[in-house]
Design a protein around this motif. Structure first.
Motif, PDB file in Angstrom:
ATOM      1  N   GLY A  63      -9.851   8.574   4.193  1.00  0.00           N
ATOM      2  CA  GLY A  63     -10.283   7.497   3.312  1.00  0.00           C
ATOM      3  C   GLY A  63      -9.138   6.861   2.554  1.00  0.00           C
ATOM      4  O   GLY A  63      -7.964   7.003   2.918  1.00  0.00           O
ATOM      5  N   TYR A  64      -9.499   6.167   1.483  1.00  0.00           N
ATOM      6  CA  TYR A  64      -8.531   5.459   0.659  1.00  0.00           C
ATOM      7  C   TYR A  64      -8.772   5.779  -0.807  1.00  0.00           C
ATOM      8  O   TYR A  64      -9.906   6.024  -1.227  1.00  0.00           O
ATOM      9  CB  TYR A  64      -8.663   3.941   0.862  1.00  0.00           C
ATOM     10  N   GLU A  65      -7.704   5.771  -1.581  1.00  0.00           N
ATOM     11  CA  GLU A  65      -7.773   5.907  -3.025  1.00  0.00           C
ATOM     12  C   GLU A  65      -7.314   4.583  -3.631  1.00  0.00           C
ATOM     13  O   GLU A  65      -6.186   4.136  -3.388  1.00  0.00           O
ATOM     14  CB  GLU A  65      -6.889   7.050  -3.526  1.00  0.00           C
ATOM     15  N   ALA A  93     -16.393  -1.372   7.000  1.00  0.00           N
ATOM     16  CA  ALA A  93     -16.290  -2.531   7.886  1.00  0.00           C
ATOM     17  C   ALA A  93     -14.898  -3.164   7.849  1.00  0.00           C
ATOM     18  O   ALA A  93     -14.445  -3.744   8.833  1.00  0.00           O
ATOM     19  CB  ALA A  93     -17.344  -3.571   7.502  1.00  0.00           C
ATOM     20  N   LEU A  94     -14.207  -3.055   6.720  1.00  0.00           N
ATOM     21  CA  LEU A  94     -12.896  -3.678   6.576  1.00  0.00           C
ATOM     22  C   LEU A  94     -11.801  -2.802   7.169  1.00  0.00           C
ATOM     23  O   LEU A  94     -11.868  -1.573   7.114  1.00  0.00           O
ATOM     24  CB  LEU A  94     -12.589  -3.909   5.090  1.00  0.00           C
ATOM     25  N   ASN A  95     -10.778  -3.457   7.728  1.00  0.00           N
ATOM     26  CA  ASN A  95      -9.605  -2.683   8.135  1.00  0.00           C
ATOM     27  C   ASN A  95      -8.712  -2.466   6.916  1.00  0.00           C
ATOM     28  O   ASN A  95      -8.984  -2.960   5.821  1.00  0.00           O
ATOM     29  CB  ASN A  95      -8.852  -3.371   9.281  1.00  0.00           C
ATOM     30  N   GLU A  96      -7.641  -1.732   7.116  1.00  0.00           N
ATOM     31  CA  GLU A  96      -6.775  -1.328   6.005  1.00  0.00           C
ATOM     32  C   GLU A  96      -6.200  -2.526   5.250  1.00  0.00           C
ATOM     33  O   GLU A  96      -6.229  -2.567   4.012  1.00  0.00           O
ATOM     34  CB  GLU A  96      -5.655  -0.441   6.557  1.00  0.00           C
ATOM     35  N   MET A 101       0.842  -1.191   0.000  1.00  0.00           N
ATOM     36  CA  MET A 101       0.000   0.000   0.000  1.00  0.00           C
ATOM     37  C   MET A 101       0.880   1.243   0.000  1.00  0.00           C
ATOM     38  O   MET A 101       1.836   1.341   0.765  1.00  0.00           O
ATOM     39  CB  MET A 101      -0.914  -0.001   1.233  1.00  0.00           C
ATOM     40  N   SER A 102       0.575   2.179  -0.845  1.00  0.00           N
ATOM     41  CA  SER A 102       1.364   3.406  -0.933  1.00  0.00           C
ATOM     42  C   SER A 102       1.134   4.280   0.291  1.00  0.00           C
ATOM     43  O   SER A 102       0.105   4.185   0.955  1.00  0.00           O
ATOM     44  CB  SER A 102       0.980   4.196  -2.187  1.00  0.00           C
TER      45      SER A 102
END
Length: 251
Positions: free
Chosen positions: A172-174, A148-151, A1-2
């Protein structure tokens, strides 16, 4: 993950302010127009239009605005001849900047883009001068709130769905994909109960240029803001990022 991008975090917060000002609605309607003009006015047969409409609905763009943009793009509501163009160049400190625009007068737009670059310490270049620094990617935004999900589980799920990478941000996440795989990944995430905030094909810098000088960072952001405020500009992309010593409160 970046790792995360400090400038991306600030951009996301600024986008919410732009939405409050109504700027986002204009850009969303234009994207619908472009997508409808480029293909079928039926979103079931036009993926770009489907994504544009989904993004517009997520931002609460009124249905009548959506329909009007589709009609204009399909030629039933407006006979204006628009062009989709890119202008690129360098900002203060040599950062790369690309602007995508929708215009009915390319000569006027070129003159105005060049003026904005030069007035704000930049230099508009020839086509391709910085384009090689960017890659076209599908980009899916996911909020941390309610997820609901972790990273780690999100990363695994997205990669199994066909994503290339994930970047974590403050809120958040991209998720990044090959452009041709974006819909497949998007649908897989939705089927897995993950809410997608926005989905776009974006120009992502291959490498970021970190700026540690606060005055220079302010000048770069002023140039980006001025470009984004221009009526013809749809999106602005840059390889600029903030060094760890600079926070959003400093700007």
């Amino acid at each position: 993950m970046s790792g995360h991008s400090k400038w991306a975090n600030i951009k996301h917060k600024k986008a919410r302010t732009d939405a409050a000002k109504g700027k986002l609605y204009t850009k969303l309607a234009r994207e619908i127009f472009i997508a409808a003009r480029a293909g079928s006015p039926d979103p079931n047969n036009n993926f770009r239009l489907k994504i544009a409409i989904d993004n517009a609905k997520a931002a609460n763009l009124p249905n009548e605005n959506i329909q009007r943009a589709v009609q204009k793009g399909s030629g039933t509501g407006d006979d204006t001849n628009y062009e989709e163009l890119r202008y690129e160049g360098y900002g203060p400190g040599g950062v790369a900047i690309m602007a995508t625009i929708l215009t009915d007068n390319r000569n006027r737009s070129a003159s105005e883009m060049r003026h904005i670059f030069s007035k704000n310490g930049g230099n508009m270049g020839d086509s391709g001068c910085v384009g090689w620094m960017f890659a076209e990617k599908g980009q899916l935004s996911i909020a941390k709130e309610g997820l609901a999900l972790n990273e780690d589980d999100l990363l695994l799920f997205a990669l199994e769905a066909g994503a290339e990478d994930i970047e974590t941000e403050d809120e958040g996440y991209e998720v990044f994909t090959a452009p041709e795989n974006m819909e497949q990944v998007r649908q897989s995430l939705i089927d897995g109960g993950i809410q997608i905030q926005t989905a776009n094909v974006s120009l992502i810098p291959e490498n970021r240029m970190e700026i540690s000088d606060l005055d220079q960072a302010k000048k770069i952001i002023k140039l980006i803001d001025t470009l984004e405020e221009h009526d013809d500009v749809q999106n602005v992309y840059t390889n600029f990022d903030l060094a760890e010593g600079i926070s959003g409160e400093d700007l």
